[in-house]
Design an enzyme around this catalytic site. Structure first.
Site, PDB file in Angstrom:
ATOM      1  N   ASP A  83      19.279  36.868   6.398  1.00  0.00           N
ATOM      2  CA  ASP A  83      18.357  36.600   7.501  1.00  0.00           C
ATOM      3  C   ASP A  83      17.052  36.139   6.853  1.00  0.00           C
ATOM      4  O   ASP A  83      16.263  36.952   6.390  1.00  0.00           O
ATOM      5  CB  ASP A  83      18.130  37.862   8.340  1.00  0.00           C
ATOM      6  CG  ASP A  83      17.146  37.641   9.468  1.00  0.00           C
ATOM      7  OD1 ASP A  83      17.103  36.525  10.017  1.00  0.00           O
ATOM      8  OD2 ASP A  83      16.408  38.589   9.797  1.00  0.00           O
ATOM      9  N   ASP A 135      15.697  43.426   9.961  1.00  0.00           N
ATOM     10  CA  ASP A 135      16.083  42.216   9.220  1.00  0.00           C
ATOM     11  C   ASP A 135      17.360  42.499   8.422  1.00  0.00           C
ATOM     12  O   ASP A 135      18.188  41.608   8.234  1.00  0.00           O
ATOM     13  CB  ASP A 135      14.957  41.792   8.270  1.00  0.00           C
ATOM     14  CG  ASP A 135      13.637  41.612   8.994  1.00  0.00           C
ATOM     15  OD1 ASP A 135      13.338  40.475   9.380  1.00  0.00           O
ATOM     16  OD2 ASP A 135      12.933  42.612   9.192  1.00  0.00           O
ATOM     17  N   GLU A 190      21.363  32.705   8.737  1.00  0.00           N
ATOM     18  CA  GLU A 190      20.905  32.400  10.090  1.00  0.00           C
ATOM     19  C   GLU A 190      20.086  31.122  10.019  1.00  0.00           C
ATOM     20  O   GLU A 190      19.188  30.986   9.186  1.00  0.00           O
ATOM     21  CB  GLU A 190      20.047  33.539  10.652  1.00  0.00           C
ATOM     22  CG  GLU A 190      19.604  33.268  12.064  1.00  0.00           C
ATOM     23  CD  GLU A 190      18.881  34.444  12.703  1.00  0.00           C
ATOM     24  OE1 GLU A 190      17.796  34.202  13.259  1.00  0.00           O
ATOM     25  OE2 GLU A 190      19.396  35.564  12.627  1.00  0.00           O
TER      26      GLU A 190
END
Length: 192
Positions: free
Chosen positions: A18, A151, A78
């Protein structure tokens, strides 16, 4: 586990990332046939570094360290999304690019997933909150306690999404890419 041990056992490790410029999440899962389990997850704290360039250097070094320690077979990230602040988006894109470069420098294939695709894959709801994603991962991966910084669980969600899609983005006949991302994420696109 060495690369040789993994080849013999037919196991696969996925590293989910992420991207972030203050906090970057990472998560590793082990795939054994159709079963998957948690290996490790956490965050890379970057706020303490004075310049963006130094943050990028630390991202590269830390991702290389994780890759060299766990030998993932693939990396899933992501995809960045367009927000109101173009400078933030550019910095986030650079952070993602550095993480990609770290994986590619070790010849590890990378795949990107939109935030909506990740949430949909993990929770069944493309508009799920970070907390809902974390709660579902707690169940799926037998996580004892949800971390303070989500996260880390966001990165695990990317890895789980990659496993569910086996590295192939399901597009239902539509072309994948930026245009598709914009169509799937109208709530995240402002000012276009």
């Amino acid at each position: 586990m060495s690369k040789e041990e993994k080849k013999v056992s037919k196991e696969k490790i996925i590293l989910g990332i992420d991207p972030g410029t203050n906090v970057m999440g990472y998560g590793l899962i082990l795939i054994e046939g159709k079963k998957y389990s948690l290996i490790q997850y956490g965050v890379i704290h970057l706020k303490k570094y004075a310049t963006h360039e130094l943050k990028l250097k630390k991202i590269f070094e830390r991702i290389i360290g994780i890759i060299d320690e766990y030998h993932p077979d693939s990396v899933a990230l992501e995809a960045p999304f367009y927000g109101e602040n173009i400078q933030s988006m550019l910095k986030l894109g650079r952070a993602q690019g550095v993480a990609m470069a770290a994986a590619l420098s070790r010849d590890i294939p990378i795949t990107e997933y939109s935030p909506k695709k990740i949430k949909q894959s993990v929770t069944g709801n493309g508009n799920a909150s970070k907390e809902q994603v974390a709660e579902m991962l707690k169940t799926l991966l037998n996580i004892k306690e949800i971390p303070k910084l989500l996260d880390a669980t966001d990165a695990l969600a990317v890895a789980v999404c990659h496993h569910f899609h086996d590295g192939r983005i399901q597009t239902s006949g539509k072309s994948a890419g930026w245009k598709s991302f914009l169509q799937e994420n109208p709530d995240r696109v402002k000012g276009l």
